[in-house]
Each structure stands twice: as C-alpha cells, then as structure tokens.
Design a protein around this motif. Structure first.
Motif, PDB file in Angstrom:
ATOM      1  N   SER A   2       1.025  -1.572   0.320  1.00 26.72           N
ATOM      2  CA  SER A   2       0.311   0.264   0.178  1.00 26.72           C
ATOM      3  C   SER A   2       0.977   1.130   0.075  1.00 26.72           C
ATOM      4  O   SER A   2       0.356   2.586   0.513  1.00 26.72           O
ATOM      5  N   GLY A   3       2.335   0.981  -0.082  1.00 28.88           N
ATOM      6  CA  GLY A   3       3.258   2.296  -0.468  1.00 28.88           C
ATOM      7  C   GLY A   3       4.423   2.043  -0.468  1.00 28.88           C
ATOM      8  O   GLY A   3       5.163   1.259  -1.624  1.00 28.88           O
ATOM      9  N   LYS A  44      -4.994  -0.545  -7.336  1.00 32.33           N
ATOM     10  CA  LYS A  44      -5.148   1.178  -8.557  1.00 32.33           C
ATOM     11  C   LYS A  44      -6.173   2.320  -8.003  1.00 32.33           C
ATOM     12  O   LYS A  44      -7.213   2.271  -7.460  1.00 32.33           O
ATOM     13  N   GLY A  45      -5.459   3.353  -7.997  1.00 35.28           N
ATOM     14  CA  GLY A  45      -5.955   4.423  -7.488  1.00 35.28           C
ATOM     15  C   GLY A  45      -5.946   4.587  -6.146  1.00 35.28           C
ATOM     16  O   GLY A  45      -6.710   5.834  -5.629  1.00 35.28           O
ATOM     17  N   LYS A  46      -5.838   4.045  -5.331  1.00 42.97           N
ATOM     18  CA  LYS A  46      -5.427   3.780  -3.972  1.00 42.97           C
ATOM     19  C   LYS A  46      -4.188   4.349  -3.484  1.00 42.97           C
ATOM     20  O   LYS A  46      -4.265   4.394  -1.856  1.00 42.97           O
ATOM     21  N   ILE A  47      -3.156   4.585  -4.070  1.00 42.98           N
ATOM     22  CA  ILE A  47      -2.522   5.360  -3.000  1.00 42.98           C
ATOM     23  C   ILE A  47      -1.912   6.743  -4.206  1.00 42.98           C
ATOM     24  O   ILE A  47      -2.325   6.796  -4.987  1.00 42.98           O
ATOM     25  N   SER A  48      -1.002   7.893  -2.765  1.00 41.58           N
ATOM     26  CA  SER A  48      -1.174   9.417  -4.030  1.00 41.58           C
ATOM     27  C   SER A  48       0.383   8.994  -5.085  1.00 41.58           C
ATOM     28  O   SER A  48       0.675   7.736  -5.073  1.00 41.58           O
ATOM     29  N   LEU A  49       0.123   9.518  -5.725  1.00 43.54           N
ATOM     30  CA  LEU A  49       0.664   9.444  -6.571  1.00 43.54           C
ATOM     31  C   LEU A  49       2.151   9.183  -6.488  1.00 43.54           C
ATOM     32  O   LEU A  49       3.026   8.782  -7.839  1.00 43.54           O
ATOM     33  N   ASP A  71      -8.406  -3.875  -3.782  1.00 44.56           N
ATOM     34  CA  ASP A  71      -7.853  -3.002  -2.439  1.00 44.56           C
ATOM     35  C   ASP A  71      -6.806  -3.143  -2.460  1.00 44.56           C
ATOM     36  O   ASP A  71      -6.747  -4.748  -3.069  1.00 44.56           O
ATOM     37  N   PHE A  72      -6.520  -3.090  -0.961  1.00 46.95           N
ATOM     38  CA  PHE A  72      -5.167  -3.973  -0.443  1.00 46.95           C
ATOM     39  C   PHE A  72      -5.471  -5.022   0.302  1.00 46.95           C
ATOM     40  O   PHE A  72      -4.584  -6.324  -0.441  1.00 46.95           O
ATOM     41  N   ASP A  73      -6.612  -5.340   0.460  1.00 48.61           N
ATOM     42  CA  ASP A  73      -7.022  -6.767   1.005  1.00 48.61           C
ATOM     43  C   ASP A  73      -6.458  -7.916  -0.609  1.00 48.61           C
ATOM     44  O   ASP A  73      -5.785  -9.018  -0.383  1.00 48.61           O
ATOM     45  N   ASP A  74      -7.492  -7.120  -1.757  1.00 44.85           N
ATOM     46  CA  ASP A  74      -7.261  -8.285  -3.437  1.00 44.85           C
ATOM     47  C   ASP A  74      -5.491  -8.346  -3.121  1.00 44.85           C
ATOM     48  O   ASP A  74      -5.212  -9.429  -3.941  1.00 44.85           O
ATOM     49  N   CYS A  75      -5.200  -7.355  -3.614  1.00 43.03           N
ATOM     50  CA  CYS A  75      -3.748  -6.904  -3.737  1.00 43.03           C
ATOM     51  C   CYS A  75      -2.975  -8.767  -2.704  1.00 43.03           C
ATOM     52  O   CYS A  75      -2.452  -9.588  -3.158  1.00 43.03           O
ATOM     53  N   GLN A  76      -3.181  -8.561  -1.347  1.00 44.30           N
ATOM     54  CA  GLN A  76      -2.446  -9.229  -0.112  1.00 44.30           C
ATOM     55  C   GLN A  76      -3.213 -11.194  -0.618  1.00 44.30           C
ATOM     56  O   GLN A  76      -2.953 -11.932  -0.344  1.00 44.30           O
TER      57      GLN A  76
END
Ligand SMILES: *Cc1c(COP(=O)(O)O)cnc(C)c1O
Length: 437
Positions: free
Chosen positions: A140-141, A165-170, A191-196
C-alpha cells in the motif's frame, strides 16, 4: 546459525534457507536457535556503522556467508546514515529515512536483496544452473518502493509488485512504478486486501510457486529484521558520544507489523543497554489491548493518517511473544500505547513548535513517549519515514508547504510503467507464467 520454526519446532533451516523461504511450514516464523551475546559493547559502540554491523550480524549468518561476503553486503546495503537528532533535553529522534525511498524499510529491503543475490549466485555455482527467483509482493506504499529500489538491476531476480489501483498517492506510486528493468508493477482493480489475497493464492499454488521460485520479501523475512538490529546500536553509539549514563534509554517505536520492535528486542537481548520499549500504535490497537487484558481480539482494520501502521493482526507478534515468554528479554520490558488521530495531529504541531517537522508515524511514537516515559528516562523515538512522503497530510496539519527531497522530485516526472490487472488469480497466474524469466 540455525533457525527454527516457532510453530513447528522440528523444522530447522540455515540462514540462507530462512531468507529464501521466508515462512516455514504452517505459516510459522523462523527464529534463531540461540541469541548471540555481545560482551564488548563499549568497543562496538566506538566503531563505524558498517564495521560494527558486521560484528553484530556475523553470528546470525555463520555457515552461509563469510566475513568478507557479509562486509560487502553491509557496505552496499547501508550506504546511507541513521541520524540521531535532539528534540529536547530528554528526547531525540532516530531518523531512519535517509535511504533511497525515504523510509526505514530501505535498511531491511537492501540487506535482504543483497543476501538473496549472494545465495542465488552460490546456488548457481553449486548446481551448475541458475534458478531464477520471483519476488511477489503486495504494497500500500512504503514496502513496494523499498523492495523495488533494493532489487532493481539484480540479475536473475524478477520483482512483481501489486498495489490497489488509484488507492495510493501519485508520489508513492511514482516511487516504484517508474524503474522498469526487472521491476514489474501491477495496478490491481481492487483494494489492498485483494492484492494480499492474490499473493497468498500464488504461494498456495505449489506448482506455480516452484516453477517461478516464489518469495515475498515481506517484513516477516528474518534478514530484514536482522538488518534493523544494527540501527539500534547506531542510535546508542551516537547517544554515547553526548551522554555518559546509558542506563535509562527508552525506545518508542511506531508499530504496524511489529518488525521494528522485534529488531529492538534482539538488540536488547544481545546486550545493548536499552531499559525498555514502548510500542506505539494508532487506532489499530490489538497489541495495547492484548497487553492490558491478555485477550488477542483484532478488530477490523481502520484507516488512519499513519497508514503504514494500519494493521490489526501484526505478523511479527509471535516473535515478540516468544521473546517475552521464554525470558530472552524481561517480560515487563514492552508496554504499548494507542494514540488517536486528534492526538497525532496535535503532536505534529507540537513537534513543529519545537522546531522539528515530522510526520504522523513519528508523531504517534513521540506522543506515546510523552505519555509513558518517567522522569530520568531518555526517550528515543523512531523516525520511520521522511515527512515529504506524507506531504499532503503534513501540509494540511501545519498549514505550510513542504519541499520535495531529491529522491521524490527525481521520479515525479517519470512515466508510470504499470500494467492493469483484474483482481483475479487466474489472470495473475498466467501473467506470472507467461513473462517468467
Ligand atoms: C512499515 C512502517 C511502519 C511499521 O513498522 P513495523 O516494523 O511493521 O511495525 C511504521 N512507519 C512507517 C513509515 C512504515 O513504513
């Protein structure tokens, strides 16, 4: 040194295996079979960072890396300082954000990358063929950036980083998606949970995992923690130059997965004079509630401005628990405090009035010290990230603009090289196999 699985104690591996494998059977964490004791602390404190860090880590890598190999790895990995800055007569911050991605995670990620590079090369030499590795990680960053920079340009290691996508700062996105080469980045529609969950499914797919040589490089990897032990010694070394009485040092640690606390406890167990630790959390307060009630009852994770600590089931806790329960450190040497959003913001302001621009994670740790440190204790809190990494939040709290350090300014103008990915395991699986090195 051998490492054993804290869940399945009969599983024992070498340092190299522990680094390559990450996790043991049944998701058990690896732990050193004995804790080395250093009896020449004053001598160690007088040494420069690299030389001292070699002495600290040598027993942990014995049998897998020679002194020369370890020295080369540490010289490469720790090529930036950890700086202790005074805040007030009884407080100092240990700035751990002078590495390439401006967060403490650079120490662990760079050390791990160089260790893996050495082990891949050794395995190739021994077997006559190169078995490439794939690092698959969700971020997430901060972790993504540190891992991407640490592994960039290393032969035979492919890195695939997924983020929501679109959920962390540019700016955060630019820090790890613009490198190219062996660093591949996937913007996941979810979201991050999907990535994990995609990472987890990949590891559960034994055939895929074996084919591409999967490794996660996450903070449960023992090599990352070992690297972090070294900066606690560095902090006390810098303190010892200004202060003769080292008997009252307390560390306050902004905690998410509790890797930093684990490393601090290693340092204490090895003989570094640290009186006690304060584990500072944000509203995700599983640990402070646990220490108070004895009940482990994680709540749903809540989003806060100290978002690298938005963790409700910290994955390094079993190591901390083991050290406390087995007497490797004294049971009472860890306390924990939860700091809310309002307190975090007012602490950023308070620190700026003391002439120090900080960010939410360090502010949580400073506030926890103000709560729990007693008279006569000297409090060191960890600065885990550069304030510019949390530019928007800090600017809005302080009402003043923040400059961009070179590391961030450099990547801000580069194009993002990510591919889009549906949050779907079969799509990820075919991507990983089709592009395999
Ligand atoms: C990762 C991170 C933390 C949490 O560290 P743990 O070792 O997981 O407890 C704190 N602050 C920042 C800025 C981080 O990136």
């Amino acid at each position: 040194m051998k490492y054993y699985n804290l869940k399945e104690n009969s599983e024992q591996v070498t340092f190299a295996q522990a680094v390559k494998q990450g996790l043991g059977k049944n998701q058990g964490l690896f732990f050193p079979e004995s804790m080395p004791k250093l009896d020449n602390i004053d001598e160690l404190l007088a040494m420069p960072l690299v030389e001292r860090s070699v002495k600290i880590l040598q027993p942990f890598v014995k049998g897998d890396l020679t002194k020369k190999e370890l020295t080369d790895i540490i010289t490469d990995a720790f090529n930036f300082p950890a700086l202790l800055q005074p805040i007030s007569p009884e407080r100092a911050i240990l700035e751990l954000f002078h590495g390439p991605t401006l967060a403490f995670k650079d120490f662990g990620a760079r050390f791990m990358a160089k260790c893996l590079q050495a082990f891949v090369a050794k395995d190739a030499k021994a077997s006559g063929e190169t078995k490439p590795l794939t690092i698959l990680t969700a971020t997430s960053g901060d972790t993504g950036a540190a891992v991407a920079h640490a592994f960039h340009g290393i032969d035979n290691i492919r890195v695939v980083i997924m983020y929501p996508k679109g959920k962390i700062s540019l700016l955060q996105e630019k820090m790890f998606t613009t490198l190219g080469g062996n660093i591949e980045t996937l913007a996941v529609e979810g979201d991050f949970d999907d990535c994990q969950s995609l990472v987890k499914q990949s590891f559960d797919d034994r055939e895929l995992a074996n084919t591409i040589g999967l490794n996660s490089a996450n903070s449960i990897n023992i090599s990352r923690l070992l690297a972090q032990v070294c900066y606690y010694f560095e902090a006390v070394a810098q303190l010892s130059r200004a202060k003769s009485d080292l008997s009252n040092i307390v560390f306050s640690i902004p905690s998410g997965n509790f890797g930093n606390l684990t490393a601090g406890l290693f340092a204490k167990a090895m003989g570094l004079p640290i009186k006690r630790f304060i584990a500072a959390t944000n509203a995700n307060d599983t640990v402070p509630r646990y220490l108070e009630t004895g009940q482990w009852t994680p709540n749903t994770t809540v989003a806060t401005i100290s978002n690298a600590m938005d963790v409700s089931n910290p994955n390094n806790w079993p190591r901390v628990e083991h050290m406390l329960k087995s007497g490797i450190v004294e049971e009472g040497c860890v306390s924990s405090v939860s700091i809310d959003e309002e307190q975090t913001q007012s602490t950023v302001i308070q620190l700026s009035k003391l002439g120090y621009i900080s960010e939410p994670h360090a502010a949580v740790a400073y506030k926890a010290l103000q709560y729990s440190a007693t008279e006569g204790e000297f409090g060191v809190f960890l600065g885990t990230a550069h304030p510019a990494k949390f530019k928007e939040v800090v600017e809005s709290i302080l009402g003043q603009p923040l400059g961009l350090p070179k590391e961030l300014a450099d990547c801000a103008g580069e194009p993002i090289l990510s591919k889009d990915l549906a949050a779907n395991f079969s799509d990820l699986r075919s991507y990983l196999l089709s592009e395999a090195i």
